[in-house]
Design a protein around this motif. Structure first.
Motif, mmCIF file in Angstrom:
data_model
loop_
_atom_site.group_PDB
_atom_site.id
_atom_site.type_symbol
_atom_site.label_atom_id
_atom_site.label_comp_id
_atom_site.label_asym_id
_atom_site.label_seq_id
_atom_site.Cartn_x
_atom_site.Cartn_y
_atom_site.Cartn_z
ATOM 1 N N PRO A 1 -3.818 0.251 -17.076
ATOM 2 C CA PRO A 1 -3.635 -0.732 -16.005
ATOM 3 C C PRO A 1 -2.557 -0.261 -15.028
ATOM 4 C CG PRO A 1 -3.547 -1.767 -18.164
ATOM 5 C CD PRO A 1 -3.495 -0.292 -18.385
ATOM 6 N N LEU A 2 -2.753 -0.554 -13.740
ATOM 7 C CA LEU A 2 -1.794 -0.196 -12.702
ATOM 8 C C LEU A 2 -1.476 -1.417 -11.847
ATOM 9 C CD1 LEU A 2 -3.324 3.122 -11.278
ATOM 10 C CD2 LEU A 2 -1.535 2.907 -12.994
ATOM 11 N N SER A 3 -0.263 -1.465 -11.337
ATOM 12 C CA SER A 3 0.076 -2.469 -10.336
ATOM 13 C C SER A 3 -0.527 -2.023 -9.003
ATOM 14 C CB SER A 3 1.596 -2.584 -10.193
ATOM 15 O OG SER A 3 2.124 -1.386 -9.638
ATOM 16 N N LYS A 4 -0.531 -2.907 -8.041
ATOM 17 C CA LYS A 4 -1.039 -2.565 -6.706
ATOM 18 C C LYS A 4 -0.230 -1.400 -6.127
ATOM 19 C CE LYS A 4 -2.029 -4.555 -2.176
ATOM 20 N NZ LYS A 4 -1.966 -5.753 -1.317
ATOM 21 N N GLU A 5 1.073 -1.422 -6.331
ATOM 22 C CA GLU A 5 1.945 -0.367 -5.822
ATOM 23 C C GLU A 5 1.646 0.971 -6.503
ATOM 24 O OE1 GLU A 5 3.064 -3.393 -6.919
ATOM 25 O OE2 GLU A 5 3.431 -4.253 -4.934
ATOM 26 N N PHE B 1 -6.009 -0.669 1.421
ATOM 27 C CA PHE B 1 -4.626 -1.068 1.627
ATOM 28 C C PHE B 1 -4.275 -1.173 3.116
ATOM 29 C CE2 PHE B 1 -4.804 0.742 -2.578
ATOM 30 C CZ PHE B 1 -3.991 -0.103 -3.334
ATOM 31 N N SER B 2 -5.256 -1.511 3.933
ATOM 32 C CA SER B 2 -5.042 -1.547 5.384
ATOM 33 C C SER B 2 -3.956 -2.532 5.799
ATOM 34 C CB SER B 2 -6.349 -1.872 6.108
ATOM 35 O OG SER B 2 -6.836 -3.145 5.695
ATOM 36 N N ASN B 3 -3.777 -3.608 5.052
ATOM 37 C CA ASN B 3 -2.740 -4.588 5.382
ATOM 38 C C ASN B 3 -1.344 -4.112 4.992
ATOM 39 O OD1 ASN B 3 -4.652 -6.382 6.367
ATOM 40 N ND2 ASN B 3 -4.918 -7.369 4.378
ATOM 41 N N ASP B 4 -1.265 -3.037 4.237
ATOM 42 C CA ASP B 4 0.026 -2.550 3.742
ATOM 43 C C ASP B 4 0.548 -1.350 4.495
ATOM 44 O OD1 ASP B 4 0.001 -4.474 1.638
ATOM 45 O OD2 ASP B 4 -1.356 -3.187 0.505
#
Length: 103
Positions: A73-77, A96-99
């Motif tokens: 499992p991974l976090s979004k980051e 991840f366009s919003n980031d």
């Protein structure tokens, strides 16, 4: 592959494949490994990885070591960082366009 980790189901059959990495070695090479980054329907991220006995995808029992396949499992980051480290610009722009911002 399907695996339950901390009461969450991670399934490569139902998740969206975002990107893949292969180190270019054959499966017979002890240093061979490949990873696939997935996104679940509930916006979770995970890696499906497999590799030979001389990679992080290995297990040992005494004097024997062998390659394995597993889900991490991974976090979004962490998912973003994996994409950036593997040069997956198109996937970053899509998922991840919003980031990200224009420089």
């Amino acid at each position: 592959m399907r695996k339950v980790i901390e009461k969450k189901v991670y399934d490569t059959e139902t998740a969206i494949l975002i990107a893949e990495y292969w180190n270019g070695l054959g499966q017979g090479d002890f240093r061979y490994y490949e990873e696939s980054l997935y996104k679940t329907r509930k916006c979770g991220y995970f890696l499906y990885g497999s590799g030979g006995p001389l990679t992080k995808y290995s297990e040992s029992n005494g004097n024997q070591t062998w390659g394995i396949s597993t889900i991490i499992p991974l976090s979004k980051e962490e998912a973003y960082e994996w994409l950036e480290n593997n040069g997956e610009t198109e996937a970053i722009e899509e998922y991840f366009s919003n980031d990200i911002d224009e420089a």
